[in-house]
Design a protein around this motif. Sequence first.
Motif, mmCIF file in Angstrom:
data_model
loop_
_atom_site.group_PDB
_atom_site.id
_atom_site.type_symbol
_atom_site.label_atom_id
_atom_site.label_comp_id
_atom_site.label_asym_id
_atom_site.label_seq_id
_atom_site.Cartn_x
_atom_site.Cartn_y
_atom_site.Cartn_z
ATOM 1 N N GLU A 526 -52.662 6.517 -85.914
ATOM 2 C CA GLU A 526 -52.175 5.164 -85.591
ATOM 3 C C GLU A 526 -52.494 4.800 -84.141
ATOM 4 O O GLU A 526 -52.813 3.643 -83.836
ATOM 5 C CB GLU A 526 -50.666 5.086 -85.848
ATOM 6 C CG GLU A 526 -50.337 5.031 -87.341
ATOM 7 C CD GLU A 526 -48.844 5.106 -87.617
ATOM 8 O OE1 GLU A 526 -48.075 5.490 -86.695
ATOM 9 O OE2 GLU A 526 -48.435 4.811 -88.767
ATOM 10 N N ILE A 529 -56.146 3.750 -83.985
ATOM 11 C CA ILE A 529 -56.326 2.407 -84.552
ATOM 12 C C ILE A 529 -55.806 1.340 -83.590
ATOM 13 O O ILE A 529 -56.428 0.289 -83.407
ATOM 14 C CB ILE A 529 -55.620 2.309 -85.923
ATOM 15 C CG1 ILE A 529 -56.352 3.189 -86.944
ATOM 16 C CG2 ILE A 529 -55.536 0.867 -86.402
ATOM 17 C CD1 ILE A 529 -55.576 3.425 -88.228
ATOM 18 N N ARG A 533 -59.777 0.398 -81.239
ATOM 19 C CA ARG A 533 -60.239 -0.351 -82.415
ATOM 20 C C ARG A 533 -61.751 -0.547 -82.426
ATOM 21 O O ARG A 533 -62.367 -0.673 -83.488
ATOM 22 C CB ARG A 533 -59.523 -1.709 -82.459
ATOM 23 C CG ARG A 533 -59.708 -2.486 -83.744
ATOM 24 C CD ARG A 533 -58.819 -3.724 -83.750
ATOM 25 N NE ARG A 533 -57.416 -3.365 -83.752
ATOM 26 C CZ ARG A 533 -56.713 -3.095 -84.864
ATOM 27 N NH1 ARG A 533 -57.313 -3.132 -86.032
ATOM 28 N NH2 ARG A 533 -55.450 -2.787 -84.798
ATOM 29 N N ASP A 539 -62.943 3.928 -88.085
ATOM 30 C CA ASP A 539 -63.020 3.973 -89.551
ATOM 31 C C ASP A 539 -62.588 5.341 -90.074
ATOM 32 O O ASP A 539 -61.968 5.442 -91.139
ATOM 33 C CB ASP A 539 -64.419 3.611 -90.054
ATOM 34 C CG ASP A 539 -65.500 4.539 -89.533
ATOM 35 O OD1 ASP A 539 -65.433 4.907 -88.356
ATOM 36 O OD2 ASP A 539 -66.420 4.892 -90.301
ATOM 37 N N TYR A 542 -58.800 5.184 -90.023
ATOM 38 C CA TYR A 542 -58.299 4.396 -91.157
ATOM 39 C C TYR A 542 -58.308 5.235 -92.442
ATOM 40 O O TYR A 542 -57.326 5.267 -93.186
ATOM 41 C CB TYR A 542 -59.172 3.160 -91.384
ATOM 42 C CG TYR A 542 -58.842 1.965 -90.521
ATOM 43 C CD1 TYR A 542 -57.539 1.467 -90.440
ATOM 44 C CD2 TYR A 542 -59.837 1.313 -89.794
ATOM 45 C CE1 TYR A 542 -57.247 0.365 -89.660
ATOM 46 C CE2 TYR A 542 -59.546 0.203 -88.997
ATOM 47 C CZ TYR A 542 -58.253 -0.268 -88.940
ATOM 48 O OH TYR A 542 -57.957 -1.355 -88.171
ATOM 49 N N LEU A 562 -54.983 0.062 -95.558
ATOM 50 C CA LEU A 562 -55.950 0.753 -94.694
ATOM 51 C C LEU A 562 -57.324 0.842 -95.349
ATOM 52 O O LEU A 562 -58.349 0.662 -94.689
ATOM 53 C CB LEU A 562 -55.428 2.150 -94.347
ATOM 54 C CG LEU A 562 -54.163 2.153 -93.469
ATOM 55 C CD1 LEU A 562 -53.518 3.526 -93.482
ATOM 56 C CD2 LEU A 562 -54.497 1.737 -92.047
ATOM 57 N N GLN A 565 -59.035 -2.384 -94.894
ATOM 58 C CA GLN A 565 -59.619 -2.556 -93.560
ATOM 59 C C GLN A 565 -61.054 -2.039 -93.522
ATOM 60 O O GLN A 565 -61.943 -2.653 -92.927
ATOM 61 C CB GLN A 565 -58.773 -1.812 -92.527
ATOM 62 C CG GLN A 565 -57.474 -2.493 -92.159
ATOM 63 C CD GLN A 565 -57.696 -3.734 -91.314
ATOM 64 O OE1 GLN A 565 -58.715 -3.872 -90.636
ATOM 65 N NE2 GLN A 565 -56.748 -4.654 -91.359
#
Length: 592
Positions: A526, A529, A533, A539, A542, A562, A565
């Motif tokens: 987290e 992310i 970003r 990725d 995620y 997720l 995303q």
Amino acid sequence: MMKILFILCLLFCTNTFSQDDAVAKDYFNKGDFEKALYEYKKLYAKSPSNINYINQLVITHQQLEQYNEAEVFLLRLINRIKYPAFFVELGYNYQLKNDLENANLYYQKAINSLDENVNNAFSVARSFQNHTLLNETITVYEKAMVLKPELNFKFQLAKIYGEQGNVEKMFVSYIEFAEKNPVSLNNIKRFINDFISENSANENNILFKKVLLKKMQQEPNLLWNEMLSWLFIQQKDFKKAFIQEKAIFSRQPESLSRIEELANIAVNENYNEVAEEIFEFLIETAQDLETQLYAHYNLLQLETKASLSDNYEAINNKYLELFKEFGIFPQTLKLQVAYAHFLAFYNDEIDDAIDFLENTLKLPLTEFEKAEVKLELGDILVLQEKFNKALIYYTQIQRNLKNSTLSQEARYKVAKTSYFKGDFKWAESQLKILKASTSQLIANDALDLKLLITDNKYEDSLQTALKLYSKADLLAFQNKDDEAILVLNTILENHKTEPIVAQALFKQAQLFEEKAQFEKAQTNYELIIANYRDGILVDDAYYKLAHIYEQYLNEPEKAKVLYEQIIFNHVDSIYFVEARKKYRALRGDAIN
């Protein structure tokens, strides 16, 4: 000379045609249908039997709503050329004019043309399908197969049934086509895979299983067992897949390769209990030494992975029993290397492991077999942090087996060992070469390590954070996960502004996962992310976080967000295909 002139003339004409054709297509694609019509009329005048130009002329008339002109053109064409697909085109032109009576009249003429020549089926069906007249397309294919039973249009029918949403008929048609054309089985599986999911309760999964079971009752065929096994594998129900594979083997006992493959899939998916059961079956059933040793080797790897240190003595004794039973000779080499790895990395008997492998090198081995032993020796020396000695073994492999995959693996280990030593410059030079490795796995690993070094070597002249990270990496290699996590904490606390923080968070999250500390791993992912970003690890974060939510924290809705995303914001990610599949499964799609 005349022949050369003729060929030059032909090439010139062909080139002119292709240029004119491109002009016509360009006008058509831009919606400039008047100019497109003019160009297609010129092309048709030069080549009045070209089906493509004929069809484009008709379509262009229709785009301009010149239905009468298209009708006149098609009627003249039908009188001139006996090509029943033109009946479909004329019928469709009537349909566009809302003259359904004449439309159906010509559709029927097209279908009736099969009575005179069944070979018209493909072109007539294609014309119907081009206009999304799927029921008529089905009629043509079915009639053709009645008139000439050796024709098999089951594949084409299956795709149409899929478009119509008639999933059961689609499944039946696909497997009946595969029955007559077993070489197409992999393609058929790929098409069916679009309609099923990992969820065994999915409506289509249940339907496909029902179709196969019904086939098994009506006309027993190992193909149905194979397809059932494949379905169960997609659903990750490896125990049921194993039952089907045993049924296949009982009737075709020539090879155990399918069962070996199933065991490998179960291992890769971490279904270790089923994998152990399959390997035990292989040990009991196999008649050849190679398969028995392969199964014993994998069984011991699973047992080692799952065991605590108080069970290592039992594992050690199993290795010794196997060497007593099968002997220490080149055929048991893989088992010998595995035993040395166990001694060094798990049982903390490094000197015994090295002595064992040095004795193995005295066996009559090929250069490739010697290289496998030396790779393990090098790894054990890295474990001891005897980097220079390790480099000697890796370099020997490079010198003796130039351009082989083993040589490339050895070069990667040279780079990794230099990185562990803190010699980042030499490591980077080796990694540059490996970017073009023929092994995709080695090339990817080399690229990842090179990016790590390149992105962080200039941030600090002393390279303190990078050295700490390589130390943590080495500790993880040495199975000292707790110590590695603490070193990574030092980076996170003392080097907060440096780009290596994202890497440290990710590495630490992976170690947390290995220790089944999923909430801690979740926190790290987290943070990546939220704060990185735009970085290359987002990725990965995620996908890893989605996997934790789905598999361990029982929060499928969060996992779905997720995966979404990745689908919408990271289409170039290596996780894209798998994320889309998992997202659709979580969403409960009946048809993908």
